[in-house]
Design a protein around this motif. Structure first.
Motif, short mmCIF file in Angstrom:
data_model
loop_
_atom_site.label_atom_id
_atom_site.label_comp_id
_atom_site.label_asym_id
_atom_site.label_seq_id
_atom_site.Cartn_x
_atom_site.Cartn_y
_atom_site.Cartn_z
N LYS A 44 35.75 47.83 32.58
CA LYS A 44 36.57 48.90 33.13
C LYS A 44 37.53 48.28 34.14
CE LYS A 44 33.35 49.83 36.87
NZ LYS A 44 32.56 50.78 37.60
N GLU A 45 38.58 49.02 34.44
CA GLU A 45 39.51 48.52 35.45
C GLU A 45 38.87 48.68 36.82
OE1 GLU A 45 43.66 48.88 35.51
OE2 GLU A 45 43.77 49.58 33.45
N VAL A 46 39.01 47.64 37.62
CA VAL A 46 38.45 47.62 38.96
C VAL A 46 39.50 47.08 39.92
CG1 VAL A 46 36.64 46.65 40.44
CG2 VAL A 46 36.13 47.20 38.07
N MET A 47 39.61 47.72 41.08
CA MET A 47 40.48 47.20 42.13
C MET A 47 39.64 47.07 43.39
SD MET A 47 44.08 48.57 43.70
CE MET A 47 45.03 47.90 42.35
N MET A 48 39.72 45.88 44.01
CA MET A 48 38.93 45.62 45.20
C MET A 48 39.80 45.09 46.33
SD MET A 48 35.46 44.06 43.60
CE MET A 48 34.45 44.64 44.94
N LEU A 49 39.34 45.37 47.54
CA LEU A 49 39.97 44.83 48.74
C LEU A 49 38.97 43.93 49.43
CD1 LEU A 49 41.57 47.96 50.44
CD2 LEU A 49 42.70 46.26 49.02
N PHE A 50 39.45 42.78 49.84
CA PHE A 50 38.65 41.90 50.67
C PHE A 50 39.28 41.91 52.05
CE2 PHE A 50 36.50 40.93 47.01
CZ PHE A 50 35.56 39.94 47.17
N ALA A 51 38.56 42.47 53.01
CA ALA A 51 39.03 42.52 54.39
C ALA A 51 38.67 41.19 55.05
CB ALA A 51 38.37 43.67 55.13
N LEU A 52 39.64 40.62 55.75
CA LEU A 52 39.47 39.30 56.35
C LEU A 52 39.66 39.38 57.86
CD1 LEU A 52 41.72 37.34 53.82
CD2 LEU A 52 39.24 37.67 53.70
#
Length: 146
Positions: A44-52
């Motif tokens: 499935k399509e997935v969008m993620m954010l990695f907070a730094l």
């Protein structure tokens, strides 16, 4: 502790499982997204954010979209809410293309520009916008698309 973010809920994954990883180049991004998250194997399509943090260490991981419907429903407002709440200094946005092609669409380019613009206003820098395909990753930063 495993949480995910879909629509109006914020689901957060435990950043510790990615180690005290510093993100300094696209190979670091590739290591996390392909080897640890296996985003190229998603169905499935997935969008993620990695907070730094200020040293580019991963402090939080958020899934802002996961499903079969149109990824265009993701808005910067929803994304920045999570980043502000965890006190992120920078962030990386990554999503997969189910067809395996990492070529950015017009919507990808538009979203990256919006995230960069809103990030500047909120003083949360967009470090990179990445697209994951078949065992490959396209970095907007490396391709000078940001």
């Amino acid at each position: 502790m495993k949480k995910r973010c879909i629509m109006n809920q914020v689901y957060k994954e435990d950043a510790k499982k990615y180690g005290p990883k510093m993100i300094n180049e696209v190979d670091d991004v590739k290591d996390v997204f392909l080897k640890k998250l296996k985003m190229n194997e998603e169905h499935k399509e997935v969008m993620m954010l990695f907070a730094l943090d200020t040293r580019n260490r991963i402090i939080e991981v958020f899934e802002v979209f996961g499903g079969e419907s149109d990824i265009k429903i993701v808005t910067p407002r929803k994304m920045f809410k999570s980043l502000v709440l965890c006190n992120a200094y920078r962030f990386i946005c990554v999503h997969n293309h189910l067809n395996g092609d990492t070529c950015p669409s017009a919507e990808d380019k538009q979203l990256a520009k919006e995230l960069q613009k809103y990030g500047e206003m909120l003083q949360i820098e967009l470090l990179d916008f990445c697209i994951v395909g078949d065992n490959n990753i396209l970095s907007f930063q490396n391709k000078s698309l940001l």
